[in-house]
Design an enzyme around this catalytic site. Sequence first.
Site, PDB file in Angstrom:
ATOM      1  N   GLU A   1      31.687  55.726 -13.048  1.00  0.00           N
ATOM      2  CA  GLU A   1      32.101  54.435 -12.491  1.00  0.00           C
ATOM      3  C   GLU A   1      31.868  53.318 -13.506  1.00  0.00           C
ATOM      4  O   GLU A   1      30.801  53.220 -14.101  1.00  0.00           O
ATOM      5  CB  GLU A   1      31.300  54.149 -11.222  1.00  0.00           C
ATOM      6  CG  GLU A   1      31.606  52.804 -10.585  1.00  0.00           C
ATOM      7  CD  GLU A   1      30.697  52.496  -9.404  1.00  0.00           C
ATOM      8  OE1 GLU A   1      31.093  51.670  -8.568  1.00  0.00           O
ATOM      9  OE2 GLU A   1      29.592  53.080  -9.313  1.00  0.00           O
TER      10      GLU A   1
ATOM     11  N   LYS B   1      38.788  50.761  -5.277  1.00  0.00           N
ATOM     12  CA  LYS B   1      37.750  51.026  -4.281  1.00  0.00           C
ATOM     13  C   LYS B   1      38.012  50.237  -3.007  1.00  0.00           C
ATOM     14  O   LYS B   1      38.263  49.037  -3.043  1.00  0.00           O
ATOM     15  CB  LYS B   1      36.378  50.671  -4.856  1.00  0.00           C
ATOM     16  CG  LYS B   1      35.209  51.090  -3.975  1.00  0.00           C
ATOM     17  CD  LYS B   1      33.885  50.809  -4.683  1.00  0.00           C
ATOM     18  CE  LYS B   1      32.702  51.314  -3.872  1.00  0.00           C
ATOM     19  NZ  LYS B   1      31.417  51.037  -4.552  1.00  0.00           N
TER      20      LYS B   1
ATOM     21  N   CYS C   1      31.525  55.804  -5.874  1.00  0.00           N
ATOM     22  CA  CYS C   1      30.116  55.581  -5.535  1.00  0.00           C
ATOM     23  C   CYS C   1      29.860  55.657  -4.035  1.00  0.00           C
ATOM     24  O   CYS C   1      29.957  56.706  -3.413  1.00  0.00           O
ATOM     25  CB  CYS C   1      29.670  54.244  -6.122  1.00  0.00           C
ATOM     26  SG  CYS C   1      27.878  53.978  -6.068  1.00  0.00           S
TER      27      CYS C   1
END
Length: 506
Positions: free
Chosen positions: A264, A330, A382
Amino acid sequence: MKNTLFHRLKRPIAAAFVGALTTLAFAPYQIWLVALITPALLLILIHGQSRRQALWTGYAWGFGQFASGISWVYVSIAGFGGMPLAANLFLMGALIAYLAIYPALFTWSYQRFFAKATLLNLLLAAPALWLIADWLRGWVMTGFPWLWLGYSQIDSPLASFAPIGGVELLTLLLLVGAGAIAYAVIHKRWSMLLIPTVLLSTGYGLSHWDWVTPQPDKTTKVALIQGNVDQNLKWLPSQRWPTIMKYTDLSRENWDADIIIWPEAAIPAFEVELPSYLSNLDSAAKMNQSAIISGIVNQAEDGQFYNSILAVGLTPYGDYSFDLTERYHKHHLLPFGEFVPFEQILRPLAPFFNLPMSSFSRGDFVQPNIVANGHPMAPALCYEIIFNEQVRQNVTDDTDFLLTLSNDAWFGRSIGPLQHMEIARMRALELGKPLIRSTNNGLTAVTDHRGKIIASIPQFETAVLRAELTPTQGQTPYHQLGSWPLYIWVALSLALAWWRKRRTNA
């Protein structure tokens, strides 16, 4: 008076201790039997209590569970929040106090509607109410479904139920078993202990059943680059190119891999600032018949920021170009880390509410798979991997792997990254897909479609993980149906327990 006070507090104190012990069920301890015993003890502790007493007993249990179970959050607050100790402790206490509301809601509602320790109440109503409390915790204020009890069972016989009903089914079965234990203790009916024994035995039997079919002809070589970049230095302008070249050099040594994966935000710059570099990286990957996937930060023309994933090299996207429609963005943002609730009020109060990169925008809930070297992958950045329904809906019939990129450097040498890996393993098991987890400093690992770790590298080291992964074909029942069967079960369980209560009281 002291005796009276002690009498009033002894159950909440015991509940807090029992709640704290629940953390032992999860990684890194993984004493999975604890997750069966501690909710049983909670049910025993609230037996005979008033609604108000049960509420505080449940609250104490939750406070103990989250004080020990999410202690890793304090590492981030203290290390990067820029506030004095008292403020750090206050924020941590406020988070724990909030999360403890949900076990309190469970105990209060159980005593309010199903106070008697009957078999139906303990085996049907209590598990149903527990799931409702879990669902609320996973949804309210964007949700925090961490430490759902089912995650602790990833290496227990009950894990075999995950492809059928997901982590929530495991939680339900734990509460059924806990209810049986509580009934046995309260009524001295020890034969009820057969129920958890049967559940565990059934799970063991199911472990030999494969819901999906491996495809050995599509086995893929992957290389996961763990850069181990210091979080305090990562975004310094002077460290931009040393960090980028670190990942580039490690990738050059692994061009024989079909897919090379960086973690990430591995590239500490906006994508729009690096067109020449990314174009050259794309060409180099193509020349070596490989593909590179990386996390990167993006800024759209309208000024919105996104935490993104891009793929270059052998991809269906053609030569590199700055096209945000070909990125994964995301969706489920981390509160305070990637967005600040009530930011106009909170940002001026303390540096913690004004961390770098804390103003991101959301991508869509369902997005196309990232495709690299012919392999579609369902991505999760994540924190997103903890949201089972989001991951499920992003897996298609063509998906070969689950892909999660993370940076757990925020949480140091705490138990947080280990719990995070445990959750990721559950996603692989639920959906019958191998999982690729690339991180900055660990845990970097790959699993098979059963959630078993087949290769990993140590935390806090600069290293490359090489592995071969075999995709699967087919769908698990959980992938097809999601949580709908459980919603129906919960509704029927509560209705039956309520009907029996009304009939008994008539």
